[in-house]
Design a protein around this motif. Structure first.
Motif, PDB file in Angstrom:
ATOM      1  N   ARG A  69      12.534 110.139  -2.847  1.00  0.00           N
ATOM      2  CA  ARG A  69      13.440 110.133  -3.995  1.00  0.00           C
ATOM      3  C   ARG A  69      14.844 109.862  -3.481  1.00  0.00           C
ATOM      4  O   ARG A  69      15.315 110.552  -2.577  1.00  0.00           O
ATOM      5  CB  ARG A  69      13.412 111.493  -4.701  1.00  0.00           C
ATOM      6  N   LEU A  70      15.483 108.849  -4.029  1.00  0.00           N
ATOM      7  CA  LEU A  70      16.826 108.484  -3.598  1.00  0.00           C
ATOM      8  C   LEU A  70      17.867 109.319  -4.316  1.00  0.00           C
ATOM      9  O   LEU A  70      17.797 109.518  -5.522  1.00  0.00           O
ATOM     10  CB  LEU A  70      17.093 107.010  -3.863  1.00  0.00           C
ATOM     11  N   MET A  71      18.841 109.778  -3.548  1.00  0.00           N
ATOM     12  CA  MET A  71      19.971 110.499  -4.104  1.00  0.00           C
ATOM     13  C   MET A  71      21.212 109.631  -3.960  1.00  0.00           C
ATOM     14  O   MET A  71      21.449 109.067  -2.892  1.00  0.00           O
ATOM     15  CB  MET A  71      20.183 111.829  -3.359  1.00  0.00           C
ATOM     16  N   ASP A  72      21.957 109.508  -5.029  1.00  0.00           N
ATOM     17  CA  ASP A  72      23.226 108.787  -5.039  1.00  0.00           C
ATOM     18  C   ASP A  72      23.092 107.298  -4.693  1.00  0.00           C
ATOM     19  O   ASP A  72      23.884 106.769  -3.922  1.00  0.00           O
ATOM     20  CB  ASP A  72      24.221 109.469  -4.094  1.00  0.00           C
ATOM     21  N   PRO A  73      22.079 106.608  -5.263  1.00  0.00           N
ATOM     22  CA  PRO A  73      22.007 105.166  -5.004  1.00  0.00           C
ATOM     23  C   PRO A  73      23.108 104.455  -5.783  1.00  0.00           C
ATOM     24  O   PRO A  73      23.288 104.689  -6.977  1.00  0.00           O
ATOM     25  CB  PRO A  73      20.621 104.776  -5.531  1.00  0.00           C
ATOM     26  N   GLY A  74      23.861 103.627  -5.109  1.00  0.00           N
ATOM     27  CA  GLY A  74      24.949 102.905  -5.765  1.00  0.00           C
ATOM     28  C   GLY A  74      24.431 101.756  -6.609  1.00  0.00           C
ATOM     29  O   GLY A  74      23.269 101.347  -6.502  1.00  0.00           O
TER      30      GLY A  74
END
Length: 93
Positions: A69-74
């Protein structure tokens, strides 16, 4: 897990090994699947090497019965994942 800076193709094996080690030490074992949170907010440059690394990390997590799970993907990363047909990798936390 935290990924920052610029990812090159040479970084991919090291990142996958780091994730394998994390899952082996803290993973679900015989229990239910766990989510692995990957903070990508510190990426300095988003390119195809980044996408390759995230795809391989996703596969590594799945092989261990977990989910990346990605956190803070721009927005640049999200757009690139969409462009290459991998929007599912952007399953943000």
């Amino acid at each position: 897990m935290h990924i920052a800076g610029r990812i090159t193709p040479a970084d991919v094996p090291r990142l996958c090994e780091e994730l394998r080690r994390l899952l082996r030490d803290d993973g679900p074992g015989d229990g239910p699947p766990c989510d692995v949170y990957c903070d990508v907010g510190g990426l300095a440059q988003v390119n195809l090497a980044t996408v390759d690394a995230l795809a391989r990390l996703h596969l590594t997590a799945r092989r261990h019965g977990s989910r990346l799970r990605l956190m803070d993907p721009g927005p640049e990363l999200l757009a690139l994942l969409n462009l290459v047909g991998l929007p599912g990798l952007a399953d943000a936390a």
